[in-house]
Write a protein that holds these residues in place. Structure first.
Motif, PDB file in Angstrom:
ATOM      1  N   UNK A  80       0.847  -1.186   0.000  1.00 57.03           N
ATOM      2  CA  UNK A  80       0.000   0.000   0.000  1.00 57.03           C
ATOM      3  C   UNK A  80       0.885   1.240   0.000  1.00 57.03           C
ATOM      4  N   UNK A  81       0.581   2.163  -0.906  1.00 52.65           N
ATOM      5  CA  UNK A  81       1.336   3.418  -1.012  1.00 52.65           C
ATOM      6  C   UNK A  81       0.351   4.559  -0.817  1.00 52.65           C
ATOM      7  N   UNK A  82       0.680   5.484   0.041  1.00 50.46           N
ATOM      8  CA  UNK A  82      -0.180   6.640   0.273  1.00 50.46           C
ATOM      9  C   UNK A  82       0.234   7.782  -0.647  1.00 50.46           C
ATOM     10  N   UNK A  83      -0.747   8.290  -1.399  1.00 48.34           N
ATOM     11  CA  UNK A  83      -0.478   9.382  -2.339  1.00 48.34           C
ATOM     12  C   UNK A  83      -1.755  10.191  -2.527  1.00 48.34           C
ATOM     13  N   UNK A  84      -1.583  11.485  -2.778  1.00 44.78           N
ATOM     14  CA  UNK A  84      -2.714  12.406  -2.898  1.00 44.78           C
ATOM     15  C   UNK A  84      -2.435  13.323  -4.080  1.00 44.78           C
ATOM     16  N   UNK A  85      -3.433  13.526  -4.959  1.00 40.66           N
ATOM     17  CA  UNK A  85      -3.234  14.387  -6.129  1.00 40.66           C
ATOM     18  C   UNK A  85      -2.924  15.826  -5.734  1.00 40.66           C
ATOM     19  N   UNK A 109      -5.706  14.646 -13.431  1.00 36.56           N
ATOM     20  CA  UNK A 109      -4.773  13.852 -14.224  1.00 36.56           C
ATOM     21  C   UNK A 109      -3.387  14.433 -14.412  1.00 36.56           C
ATOM     22  N   UNK A 110      -3.312  15.746 -14.637  1.00 42.68           N
ATOM     23  CA  UNK A 110      -2.038  16.353 -15.017  1.00 42.68           C
ATOM     24  C   UNK A 110      -0.954  16.230 -13.948  1.00 42.68           C
ATOM     25  N   UNK A 111      -1.244  16.423 -12.666  1.00 40.44           N
ATOM     26  CA  UNK A 111      -0.178  16.250 -11.660  1.00 40.44           C
ATOM     27  C   UNK A 111       0.414  14.837 -11.673  1.00 40.44           C
ATOM     28  N   UNK A 112      -0.404  13.848 -11.983  1.00 41.43           N
ATOM     29  CA  UNK A 112       0.091  12.470 -12.051  1.00 41.43           C
ATOM     30  C   UNK A 112       1.014  12.308 -13.252  1.00 41.43           C
ATOM     31  N   UNK A 113       0.637  12.886 -14.376  1.00 44.73           N
ATOM     32  CA  UNK A 113       1.489  12.839 -15.567  1.00 44.73           C
ATOM     33  C   UNK A 113       2.839  13.482 -15.277  1.00 44.73           C
TER      34      UNK A 113
END
Length: 428
Positions: A63-68, A95-99
């Motif tokens: 499990x990895x904790x991540x927030x946009x 979407x863009x921050x993930x890219x």
């Protein structure tokens, strides 16, 4: 840092995300994978719930904790894997921050957006950087638009000639009752559709920047059908399909024309109903929906009361598991063109005679929104892991047809229980 994973499913606690976790038990069984999201507790609950459905203990899945809204967490997540499967939409907002994180980390990303404005904006802004970083950013890897985009690729591989045009006819139905529509959709899908159609005017400006040169016109031109018509190809009444299929297919065809010097296939997409009454009712809904999204109040009402304005088709709860279990789709594609004896020397050369050859294929599968979509999404990640050497160039922001045309993605899709089947119906 912990050992690098092959795949991380981001947004695993969302409606689509949790069913992607369920399908990962089978599709990713030979890979190291994990899940990511904002809440440790909710992520653990997904593993418990989906593990019970799959009859397998998933509690050892990382499990990895991540927030946009936390770019540092996105970057840390992206650095933990080779391919990031992004289920966190609507993508125009999230979407863009993930890219950006994937580009910085050198990690490939696939997602299921059906939002042309988002996809083409990402291509405009980040394609060059993705090539430099040797990263593939590939959208539309679900029901929008793997069946259509890879369907056209399947058509061309089996046509034995030059394809001029393809018309696609989508049918959604319930298993054992072809007259009944398929399962409904979750609010997230409805929300994405509202924003996509409300902002469709953005596309003209985006495309003017993205494509400085227009494609030449190829003859004979594939003309639009009437707004509502009956087709003998599927023995049904048809309307224009409002999804992203044509947009995605034409991006792939343009890429293949520019990079492989292949004549691009013209394409129009339609949705099919068994009766005139059903088609007329949907046409009325489509016109009403199109009117409402033009106004801020209309958009507010559509988003506030999805169940009311979709006549129960969209809801915050999403379709029930019973509805999803019997949901089916088929995409019939009718192609026209010329055989190899009539092939011209250059892709820009024009035919003076009408097409002399036809081919009909069918792309079909179960539970298009949350079964076949999840399998398709994970299958694209598997192909990147196995066959990146068969993908074009060092990387880029690409539609699936362009990215996977020379890979074995179709075979990968066909081998899973909730996968997608490609078959030839007839050739003339």
């Amino acid at each position: 840092m912990s050992e690098k994973l092959d795949v991380i499913i981001f947004g695993a606690t969302g409606f689509t995300g949790k069913y992607t976790v369920l399908e990962a038990v089978n599709v990713l069984k030979n890979y190291r994978w994990g899940i990511a999201g904002r809440s440790q507790e909710k992520l653990e609950k997904v593993l418990q719930e989906m593990g019970a459905k799959a009859q397998k203990n998933l509690m050892d899945i990382p499990i990895i904790l991540a927030d946009v809204e936390n770019e540092a967490s996105l970057l840390a997540m992206a650095k933990r894997c080779r391919v990031l499967v992004n289920c966190c939409g609507p993508y125009r907002f999230f979407g863009e921050p993930v890219v950006r994180a994937c580009l910085e980390a050198g990690t490939h990303q696939v997602d299921i957006t059906g939002e042309p404005q988002y996809m083409e904006t990402m291509q405009l802004k980040y394609n060059k950087q993705a090539q430099e970083r040797k990263v593939f950013i590939i959208s539309a890897c679900g029901f929008d638009s793997i069946p259509a985009d890879l369907g056209v690729i399947f058509v061309e591989k089996n046509f034995d000639g030059v394809v001029n045009s393809v018309e696609s006819y989508l049918e959604n139905y319930s298993k054992g009752n072809s007259s009944k529509g398929g399962a409904g959709i979750h609010y997230g899908t409805w929300q994405s559709a509202v924003y996509r159609l409300a902002n469709s005017d953005e596309l003209k400006e985006i495309r003017a920047k993205l494509y400085e040169e227009k494609l030449p016109k190829f003859t004979p031109v594939l003309k639009h059908r009437p707004f509502i018509f009956r087709s003998d190809v599927v023995n049904g009444v048809c309307l224009p399909f409002p999804g992203a299929d044509r947009s995605v297919v034409m991006r792939s065809q343009r890429f293949l024309y520019e990079n492989d010097h292949k004549r691009p296939v013209q394409m129009h997409a339609y949705i099919t109903f068994k009766s005139w009454i059903s088609a007329i009712l949907v046409a009325f809904f489509t016109v009403s929906f199109g009117f409402l999204i033009k106004f801020s109040l209309g958009r507010y009402l559509l988003l506030k009361y999805p169940k009311v304005f979709s006549f129960g088709f969209a809801s915050h709860e999403g379709p029930s598991e019973e509805e999803m279990e019997i949901a089916q789709f088929s995409l019939t594609m009718r192609a026209k063109g010329w055989d190899n004896s009539e092939r011209l020397s250059e892709p820009t050369d024009q035919y003076t005679e009408p097409p002399t050859k036809a081919l009909t294929v069918k792309v079909s599968g179960p539970n298009p929104g949350y079964g076949a979509t999840c399998v398709a999404l994970l299958s694209t990640a598997v192909i990147i892991l196995k066959e990146s050497d068969k993908m074009p160039g060092p990387g880029g922001v690409l539609p699936p047809g362009a990215a996977f045309a020379k890979t074995s993605l179709i075979s990968e899709l066909e081998k899973h229980d909730h996968g997608i089947k490609f078959e030839i119906l007839d050739a003339k």
